[in-house]
Design a protein around this motif. Structure first.
Motif, PDB file in Angstrom:
ATOM      1  N   SER A   1      28.146  91.423  44.154  1.00  0.00           N
ATOM      2  CA  SER A   1      28.150  92.612  43.317  1.00  0.00           C
ATOM      3  C   SER A   1      27.818  92.186  41.893  1.00  0.00           C
TER       4      SER A   1
ATOM      5  N   ASN B   1      31.058 100.744  32.454  1.00  0.00           N
ATOM      6  CA  ASN B   1      30.762  99.688  33.427  1.00  0.00           C
ATOM      7  C   ASN B   1      30.202 100.312  34.690  1.00  0.00           C
TER       8      ASN B   1
ATOM      9  N   GLN C   1      24.935 101.688  44.431  1.00  0.00           N
ATOM     10  CA  GLN C   1      25.546 101.973  43.138  1.00  0.00           C
ATOM     11  C   GLN C   1      25.952 103.444  43.107  1.00  0.00           C
TER      12      GLN C   1
ATOM     13  N   THR D   1      28.882  99.426  38.405  1.00  0.00           N
ATOM     14  CA  THR D   1      28.905  98.350  39.401  1.00  0.00           C
ATOM     15  C   THR D   1      27.869  98.579  40.479  1.00  0.00           C
TER      16      THR D   1
ATOM     17  N   THR E   1      28.062  93.906  37.591  1.00  0.00           N
ATOM     18  CA  THR E   1      28.495  95.017  36.746  1.00  0.00           C
ATOM     19  C   THR E   1      27.713  95.010  35.445  1.00  0.00           C
TER      20      THR E   1
END
Lengths: 110, 114
Positions: B70, B19, B6, B21, B72
């Motif tokens: 992934s 946001n 991250q 991710t 978010t």
């Protein structure tokens, strides 16, 4: 709100002293953890317990020891404090997938 | 346990949506994605957990694409009090024991400015 307590919150102590950091939780959680965290740095797991009389060392080698004689109590002891032990120590307990952390003890060894 | 990546830090302004991710290419079938928040001089606090698609609670939303490589974390309309470090963790839902313990890593330091 989780009920997990750590004492003392702050401790300044001289080199060579024996210290015990207290951690207690009133939630009846079996799993408990000790983490060490320097300012601005990541948390390192140093000890964990999955129940009474169960203790294991974590990912980060530590000179401290722990005991778990009662479910609610998970103290951490340093037999002879050194300046390299200066850090924040965080205790946590776990129910299911969520860990609940205590407020931490900030230890300074002079 | 799956390794996560991250951003080290992010900046935002009050009122914006943020946001963050997290990449976890080696996520296992039984792994969940969990996010924690840590304020200075405090222990981390659980924010949200999810397995796939979208999870929303009163604090945040978690978006997980179909391949789950992934995720978010979305914080709507951040305020100054959202300035904190956010950790993405991946592992079995009831981790511990032979399944290992979750690793917090360095997290993402979010700074919200006026």
């Amino acid at each position: 709100e989780a009920d997990i307590y750590q004492t003392p919150r702050y401790l300044v102590i001289g080199t060579g002293k024996k210290i015990t950091l207290e951690c207690s939780q009133t939630m009846g959680h079996d799993k408990m953890y000790w983490y060490q965290q320097d300012p601005g740095m990541e948390l390192h797991l140093i000890h964990y317990s999955y129940g009474v009389n169960s203790t294991e060392k974590g990912d980060l080698s530590s000179e401290s020891t722990v005991s778990r004689i009662r479910t609610e109590h998970f103290p951490l002891t340093l037999e002879s404090a050194r300046p390299s032990h200066t850090s924040q120590y965080l205790c946590a307990s776990k129910r299911g997938y969520e860990q609940y952390f205590g407020p931490g003890t900030r230890l300074t060894v002079t | 346990l799956a390794k996560t990546t991250q951003p080290i830090s992010m900046d935002s302004y009050e009122g914006q949506e943020v946001n963050i991710t997290c990449s976890h290419n080696n996520i296992a079938t039984n792994d969940y994605i969990t996010w924690y928040q840590q304020f200075p001089s405090q222990g981390p606090r659980f924010i949200i957990q999810g397995y796939k698609t979208k999870v929303t609670n009163e604090v945040a939303s978690l978006f997980i694409p179909a391949d789950r490589k992934s995720s978010t974390l979305s914080l709507p309309r951040v305020s100054l009090s959202d300035t904190a470090v956010y950790y993405c963790l991946v592992g079995p839902r009831d981790y511990g024991g032979s399944q290992g313990n979750l690793i917090f890593g360095k997290g993402t330091k979010l700074s919200v400015k006026p």
